[in-house]
Motif scaffolding. Sequence first.
Motif, short mmCIF file in Angstrom:
data_model
loop_
_atom_site.label_atom_id
_atom_site.label_comp_id
_atom_site.label_asym_id
_atom_site.label_seq_id
_atom_site.Cartn_x
_atom_site.Cartn_y
_atom_site.Cartn_z
N UNK A 7 1.12 -25.99 19.40
CA UNK A 7 2.50 -25.69 19.02
C UNK A 7 3.11 -24.73 20.05
N UNK A 8 4.36 -24.97 20.41
CA UNK A 8 5.13 -24.00 21.17
C UNK A 8 6.10 -23.32 20.22
N UNK A 9 6.17 -22.01 20.29
CA UNK A 9 6.97 -21.24 19.33
C UNK A 9 7.66 -20.10 20.06
N UNK A 10 8.79 -20.42 20.72
CA UNK A 10 9.48 -19.42 21.54
C UNK A 10 10.10 -18.31 20.71
N UNK A 11 10.33 -18.55 19.43
CA UNK A 11 10.92 -17.54 18.54
C UNK A 11 9.86 -16.71 17.82
N UNK A 12 8.62 -17.07 17.98
CA UNK A 12 7.51 -16.37 17.32
C UNK A 12 7.66 -16.37 15.80
N UNK A 13 7.96 -17.53 15.26
CA UNK A 13 7.95 -17.72 13.81
C UNK A 13 6.52 -17.82 13.29
N UNK A 14 5.71 -18.58 14.02
CA UNK A 14 4.38 -18.91 13.53
C UNK A 14 3.35 -17.85 13.86
N UNK A 15 2.40 -17.67 12.95
CA UNK A 15 1.19 -16.93 13.24
C UNK A 15 0.06 -17.58 12.44
N UNK A 16 -1.14 -17.47 12.97
CA UNK A 16 -2.30 -17.99 12.26
C UNK A 16 -2.94 -16.84 11.49
#
Length: 278
Positions: A182-191
């Motif tokens: 996944x690319x997440x330029x807004x930094x929404x995702x975290x594991x």
Amino acid sequence: MKKIIFVSIFILGMIIPGLNVKATDVSNEEELRAAIQQGGDITLTEDIEVTEPLVIDKDVYIDGYGNDILMQGDNTLLTVNSGNVSLGIVLYAGWNGSYDNFNLVKGQGKAIEVNGGTANLSYKVGLGSSTSGYGIYINKGINTTTKGDVLNLESNFVFGYERGTTPNFSVYVNPDIDELKITDEKEFFELLDNKLNLGFCGGIWMYGSQSEEERKAICTNLNSNYDGEVESNELNKCAIVYINGEKQNDADASCNPVADNDNKNEPSEVVNVHATSA
């Protein structure tokens, strides 16, 4: 002189390859399906209700310009099978059929299923699923053609969802996936705890940020409540997750046992055995 003019135009076309490319305007389901089949840039000029799921297998960019795509029932609204699909659109799966009230109904509707290509989400994207469906259903962990990311949240991306649908606005990852990019330029995702986690405001467009404190501040400034993390299902313990190209975890030790053999990558040695006679 004519030859010089021709060459100049040809060079300009090379510098600006999209110079003569015009987006296809669509205002109904028939036009939308024809444009998707053709590929390229598509602009909605009206809200469009579709009666059957949309399936995309080539490069397509759909811009809603404030208009939405809606579908009633328990189907997946849009499936990405291959290609780069860019979306700046609000999708309502499991719509209740009323333009006066865009609430979602009970069912299994999914807004987007990623099944082999890449879904690029930019500008304003609202993903509404029915009450027990999913906003994003990731069925393949990597782009089956490019081996790249299956999901790309771009830097100008804004997530939207309705507060009343918080439990069902979610990301579901097929448990059989053993690699997820996944690319997440807004930094929404975290594991976190083997799940993908996202942060949202309820009932408002939510801009991404890099910390929970910043997210809360944004929600407060927008006169909205911070709903905290919305998490995916638990991932396969053997799944390796990459976010922005960085490996987020290691698979469980039981997933890929490695034989104790220092020469495992060396070519096999050929032994010549002399023939013997009885």
